[in-house]
Design a protein around this motif. Sequence first.
Motif, PDB file in Angstrom:
ATOM      1  N   THR A 182       3.680 -20.089  -5.991  1.00 41.42           N
ATOM      2  CA  THR A 182       4.516 -19.169  -5.224  1.00 41.42           C
ATOM      3  C   THR A 182       3.950 -19.007  -3.817  1.00 41.42           C
ATOM      4  OG1 THR A 182       5.538 -16.980  -5.218  1.00 41.42           O
ATOM      5  CG2 THR A 182       3.254 -17.099  -5.903  1.00 41.42           C
ATOM      6  N   ALA A 183       4.789 -18.543  -2.900  1.00 45.18           N
ATOM      7  CA  ALA A 183       4.350 -18.261  -1.541  1.00 45.18           C
ATOM      8  C   ALA A 183       4.023 -16.784  -1.419  1.00 45.18           C
ATOM      9  CB  ALA A 183       5.432 -18.660  -0.543  1.00 45.18           C
ATOM     10  N   VAL A 184       3.143 -16.463  -0.471  1.00 44.11           N
ATOM     11  CA  VAL A 184       2.720 -15.084  -0.260  1.00 44.11           C
ATOM     12  C   VAL A 184       2.790 -14.754   1.224  1.00 44.11           C
ATOM     13  CG1 VAL A 184       0.835 -13.417  -0.504  1.00 44.11           C
ATOM     14  CG2 VAL A 184       1.174 -15.181  -2.254  1.00 44.11           C
ATOM     15  N   LEU A 185       3.405 -13.635   1.550  1.00 45.95           N
ATOM     16  CA  LEU A 185       3.395 -13.127   2.916  1.00 45.95           C
ATOM     17  C   LEU A 185       2.124 -12.313   3.105  1.00 45.95           C
ATOM     18  CD1 LEU A 185       7.093 -11.899   3.226  1.00 45.95           C
ATOM     19  CD2 LEU A 185       6.127 -13.961   4.242  1.00 45.95           C
ATOM     20  N   LYS A 186       1.388 -12.594   4.162  1.00 46.88           N
ATOM     21  CA  LYS A 186       0.151 -11.871   4.433  1.00 46.88           C
ATOM     22  C   LYS A 186       0.312 -11.076   5.730  1.00 46.88           C
ATOM     23  CE  LYS A 186      -2.612 -14.069   1.311  1.00 46.88           C
ATOM     24  NZ  LYS A 186      -3.654 -13.527   0.444  1.00 46.88           N
ATOM     25  N   THR A 187      -0.102  -9.815   5.701  1.00 43.71           N
ATOM     26  CA  THR A 187      -0.126  -8.995   6.913  1.00 43.71           C
ATOM     27  C   THR A 187      -1.563  -8.586   7.192  1.00 43.71           C
ATOM     28  OG1 THR A 187       0.227  -6.910   5.733  1.00 43.71           O
ATOM     29  CG2 THR A 187       2.195  -8.109   6.465  1.00 43.71           C
ATOM     30  N   TYR A 188      -1.912  -8.574   8.484  1.00 41.12           N
ATOM     31  CA  TYR A 188      -3.276  -8.189   8.868  1.00 41.12           C
ATOM     32  C   TYR A 188      -3.203  -7.196  10.017  1.00 41.12           C
ATOM     33  CZ  TYR A 188      -8.079  -8.480  10.568  1.00 41.12           C
ATOM     34  OH  TYR A 188      -9.354  -8.165  10.975  1.00 41.12           O
ATOM     35  N   ASP A 189      -3.731  -5.988   9.793  1.00 39.21           N
ATOM     36  CA  ASP A 189      -3.822  -4.959  10.820  1.00 39.21           C
ATOM     37  C   ASP A 189      -5.153  -5.160  11.552  1.00 39.21           C
ATOM     38  OD1 ASP A 189      -4.404  -2.471  12.191  1.00 39.21           O
ATOM     39  OD2 ASP A 189      -2.804  -1.554  11.023  1.00 39.21           O
ATOM     40  N   ILE A 190      -5.069  -5.567  12.827  1.00 34.30           N
ATOM     41  CA  ILE A 190      -6.280  -5.918  13.576  1.00 34.30           C
ATOM     42  C   ILE A 190      -7.184  -4.707  13.785  1.00 34.30           C
ATOM     43  CG2 ILE A 190      -7.147  -6.825  15.763  1.00 34.30           C
ATOM     44  CD1 ILE A 190      -4.496  -8.422  15.960  1.00 34.30           C
ATOM     45  N   LYS A 191      -6.615  -3.589  14.196  1.00 33.02           N
ATOM     46  CA  LYS A 191      -7.426  -2.397  14.474  1.00 33.02           C
ATOM     47  C   LYS A 191      -8.080  -1.838  13.212  1.00 33.02           C
ATOM     48  CE  LYS A 191      -5.193  -0.809  18.709  1.00 33.02           C
ATOM     49  NZ  LYS A 191      -4.475   0.305  19.386  1.00 33.02           N
ATOM     50  N   LYS A 192      -7.344  -1.837  12.111  1.00 29.24           N
ATOM     51  CA  LYS A 192      -7.881  -1.291  10.857  1.00 29.24           C
ATOM     52  C   LYS A 192      -8.641  -2.336  10.042  1.00 29.24           C
ATOM     53  CE  LYS A 192      -4.217   2.179  10.376  1.00 29.24           C
ATOM     54  NZ  LYS A 192      -3.097   2.663   9.522  1.00 29.24           N
ATOM     55  N   ASN A 193      -8.553  -3.598  10.459  1.00 31.87           N
ATOM     56  CA  ASN A 193      -9.189  -4.702   9.735  1.00 31.87           C
ATOM     57  C   ASN A 193      -8.754  -4.700   8.267  1.00 31.87           C
ATOM     58  OD1 ASN A 193     -10.840  -6.937   9.276  1.00 31.87           O
ATOM     59  ND2 ASN A 193     -12.612  -5.663   8.776  1.00 31.87           N
ATOM     60  N   LYS A 233      -3.193  -7.381   3.721  1.00 31.74           N
ATOM     61  CA  LYS A 233      -2.353  -7.100   2.554  1.00 31.74           C
ATOM     62  C   LYS A 233      -1.559  -8.341   2.164  1.00 31.74           C
ATOM     63  CE  LYS A 233      -1.720  -2.133   3.415  1.00 31.74           C
ATOM     64  NZ  LYS A 233      -0.732  -1.049   3.630  1.00 31.74           N
ATOM     65  N   SER A 234      -1.236  -8.445   0.876  1.00 38.34           N
ATOM     66  CA  SER A 234      -0.495  -9.600   0.356  1.00 38.34           C
ATOM     67  C   SER A 234       0.804  -9.151  -0.299  1.00 38.34           C
ATOM     68  CB  SER A 234      -1.343 -10.353  -0.674  1.00 38.34           C
ATOM     69  OG  SER A 234      -2.543 -10.836  -0.096  1.00 38.34           O
ATOM     70  N   TYR A 235       1.864  -9.963  -0.093  1.00 37.60           N
ATOM     71  CA  TYR A 235       3.173  -9.672  -0.672  1.00 37.60           C
ATOM     72  C   TYR A 235       3.761 -10.970  -1.252  1.00 37.60           C
ATOM     73  CZ  TYR A 235       2.666  -5.513   2.255  1.00 37.60           C
ATOM     74  OH  TYR A 235       2.206  -4.366   2.856  1.00 37.60           O
ATOM     75  N   PRO A 236       3.616 -11.182  -2.555  1.00 36.70           N
ATOM     76  CA  PRO A 236       4.185 -12.396  -3.180  1.00 36.70           C
ATOM     77  C   PRO A 236       5.706 -12.403  -3.048  1.00 36.70           C
ATOM     78  CG  PRO A 236       2.618 -11.314  -4.637  1.00 36.70           C
ATOM     79  CD  PRO A 236       2.897 -10.354  -3.529  1.00 36.70           C
ATOM     80  N   ILE A 237       6.258 -13.575  -2.786  1.00 34.63           N
ATOM     81  CA  ILE A 237       7.707 -13.728  -2.697  1.00 34.63           C
ATOM     82  C   ILE A 237       8.144 -14.848  -3.639  1.00 34.63           C
ATOM     83  CG2 ILE A 237       8.067 -12.776  -0.389  1.00 34.63           C
ATOM     84  CD1 ILE A 237       7.760 -15.542   0.770  1.00 34.63           C
ATOM     85  N   PRO A 238       9.338 -14.748  -4.207  1.00 34.15           N
ATOM     86  CA  PRO A 238       9.781 -15.695  -5.243  1.00 34.15           C
ATOM     87  C   PRO A 238      10.258 -17.025  -4.676  1.00 34.15           C
ATOM     88  CG  PRO A 238      11.503 -14.108  -4.825  1.00 34.15           C
ATOM     89  CD  PRO A 238      10.342 -13.698  -3.971  1.00 34.15           C
ATOM     90  N   THR A 239       9.351 -17.764  -4.042  1.00 31.40           N
ATOM     91  CA  THR A 239       9.675 -19.087  -3.521  1.00 31.40           C
ATOM     92  C   THR A 239       8.384 -19.893  -3.409  1.00 31.40           C
ATOM     93  OG1 THR A 239      10.674 -20.305  -1.674  1.00 31.40           O
ATOM     94  CG2 THR A 239       9.453 -18.321  -1.128  1.00 31.40           C
ATOM     95  N   ALA A 255       7.868 -21.017   2.436  1.00 30.60           N
ATOM     96  CA  ALA A 255       8.515 -20.127   3.399  1.00 30.60           C
ATOM     97  C   ALA A 255       7.922 -20.367   4.775  1.00 30.60           C
ATOM     98  CB  ALA A 255       8.343 -18.666   2.990  1.00 30.60           C
ATOM     99  N   GLY A 256       8.664 -19.995   5.798  1.00 30.85           N
ATOM    100  CA  GLY A 256       8.189 -20.218   7.154  1.00 30.85           C
ATOM    101  C   GLY A 256       8.770 -19.220   8.137  1.00 30.85           C
ATOM    102  N   TRP A 257       8.281 -19.299   9.380  1.00 26.20           N
ATOM    103  CA  TRP A 257       8.732 -18.447  10.481  1.00 26.20           C
ATOM    104  C   TRP A 257       8.683 -16.955  10.159  1.00 26.20           C
ATOM    105  CZ3 TRP A 257      13.494 -21.931  11.745  1.00 26.20           C
ATOM    106  CH2 TRP A 257      13.108 -22.949  12.627  1.00 26.20           C
ATOM    107  N   PRO A 258       7.606 -16.431   9.577  1.00 26.84           N
ATOM    108  CA  PRO A 258       7.551 -14.989   9.297  1.00 26.84           C
ATOM    109  C   PRO A 258       7.544 -14.196  10.596  1.00 26.84           C
ATOM    110  CG  PRO A 258       5.384 -15.960   9.044  1.00 26.84           C
ATOM    111  CD  PRO A 258       6.327 -17.099   9.287  1.00 26.84           C
ATOM    112  N   THR A 259       8.392 -13.170  10.674  1.00 25.17           N
ATOM    113  CA  THR A 259       8.546 -12.379  11.898  1.00 25.17           C
ATOM    114  C   THR A 259       8.602 -10.906  11.541  1.00 25.17           C
ATOM    115  OG1 THR A 259       9.790 -14.196  12.906  1.00 25.17           O
ATOM    116  CG2 THR A 259       9.979 -12.037  13.949  1.00 25.17           C
ATOM    117  N   LEU A 260       7.656 -10.138  12.045  1.00 23.53           N
ATOM    118  CA  LEU A 260       7.574  -8.718  11.722  1.00 23.53           C
ATOM    119  C   LEU A 260       8.583  -7.923  12.553  1.00 23.53           C
ATOM    120  CD1 LEU A 260       5.919  -6.650  10.039  1.00 23.53           C
ATOM    121  CD2 LEU A 260       4.435  -6.387  12.047  1.00 23.53           C
ATOM    122  N   VAL A 261       9.356  -7.063  11.872  1.00 21.99           N
ATOM    123  CA  VAL A 261      10.362  -6.233  12.529  1.00 21.99           C
ATOM    124  C   VAL A 261      10.128  -4.778  12.146  1.00 21.99           C
ATOM    125  CG1 VAL A 261      12.828  -5.856  12.899  1.00 21.99           C
ATOM    126  CG2 VAL A 261      12.001  -8.155  12.344  1.00 21.99           C
TER     127      VAL A 261
END
Length: 368
Positions: free
Chosen positions: A222-233, A236-242, A245-251
């Motif tokens: 499976t693919a996993v979306l990863k987010t990283y907060d630079i200031k807080k170091n 986090k991981s968010y598994p997705i059912p695929t 995946a590509g072109w992740p864009t934070l909104v």
Amino acid sequence: MKKKILFLSIIVLLSIIVIFLTILSKEEKNKTKHITKKPTNYLTIQDEEKNKTIKLPYTEPTSYVTTEEFIYATVDDPNSDSISNQVIQINRENGKYKTIFHSKYPVAATQGLKADKEWIIWVDGDDFGENNTLYAFNELTQQTISFGSTDDKISKEFPEISGKYVTWTEHIKDTEKTSMILYDLEQQKEIKVQNIKNYEWLNSDYFIKNDNMVYVEKESKTAVLKTYDIKKNKLKSYPIPTTAAGWPTLVNQNFIAYVEYLDDEDLDLNKLMIYDLKNKKNINAFPNKNKVNIGYLKYYDENSFITLENNKFYIFTLDNNQFKKQILESKYNVNPEKEDITYSNNEFFILQHEVDSEQYKLIIDSGL
């Protein structure tokens, strides 16, 4: 009689010398005129935001960005064998331009311009793509720095920038280890975010904005979306059912728009998804279609993103915690199949170029 013949011979000889010197003088003037003649204008920039038209003696504009005062473009000298070999800076008010960087490679590929606030970054390398160096230019200090390089042992993907931070993936071929890298341009300090388990093409897709990073990693099946907060170091991981995946864009800090690939071998078979970080659920952006052809996905502003679906541009805007889509109408009658259309720093860039022609036209505008 002999004196007369001699006199006439001298006269003829002098006449020939005068004629020869006259011809030679004309040829030298023509040469000088040819040397000082202004070069042909190959690139026309139509800056609609400043109501300016600028003509430049360069070809092959491979990337371009703007700041409030300047346009930056990677271009090539006419008759060069390079893909592009320099970075030029163009004043948006008076049209004056200068080269701020010229490649050291005889056949170069200078490309990948990105900009945010006072920093402009790009990649310089040979036309084979095996040797690359990452560069940054600061508008305030007028300083150019190098912040990374590749060789036959280390490869780096094209970097992304937000403020003073730059990010990219780095792969060491001998150990087959891949890392997500964060670099502070002001401190000139490199920070390794995380080792990536699987080195695949999807590791080149990442996003950085306002001290937050998003990237994709493949774990097991499976693919996993990863987010990283630079200031807080904080990572986090968010598994997705695929599986891909590509072109992740934070909104809006709460959603990640991304493209789900339905077939690893055919990237045109895909669909546009939006992941809700708070509720940890997926949303199909085109709910009436099981598959579409997403060819572009780009951050627009804090609450919006742009995408290209089946050669039509859409803008998705968050309204009352739901995304509403709208077709972006074009006043330039753009054709995504024939024209290179990109978006950055609140402006669209439309590059028009006829096949087998040295003439290029770049339109810069806040709308299509």
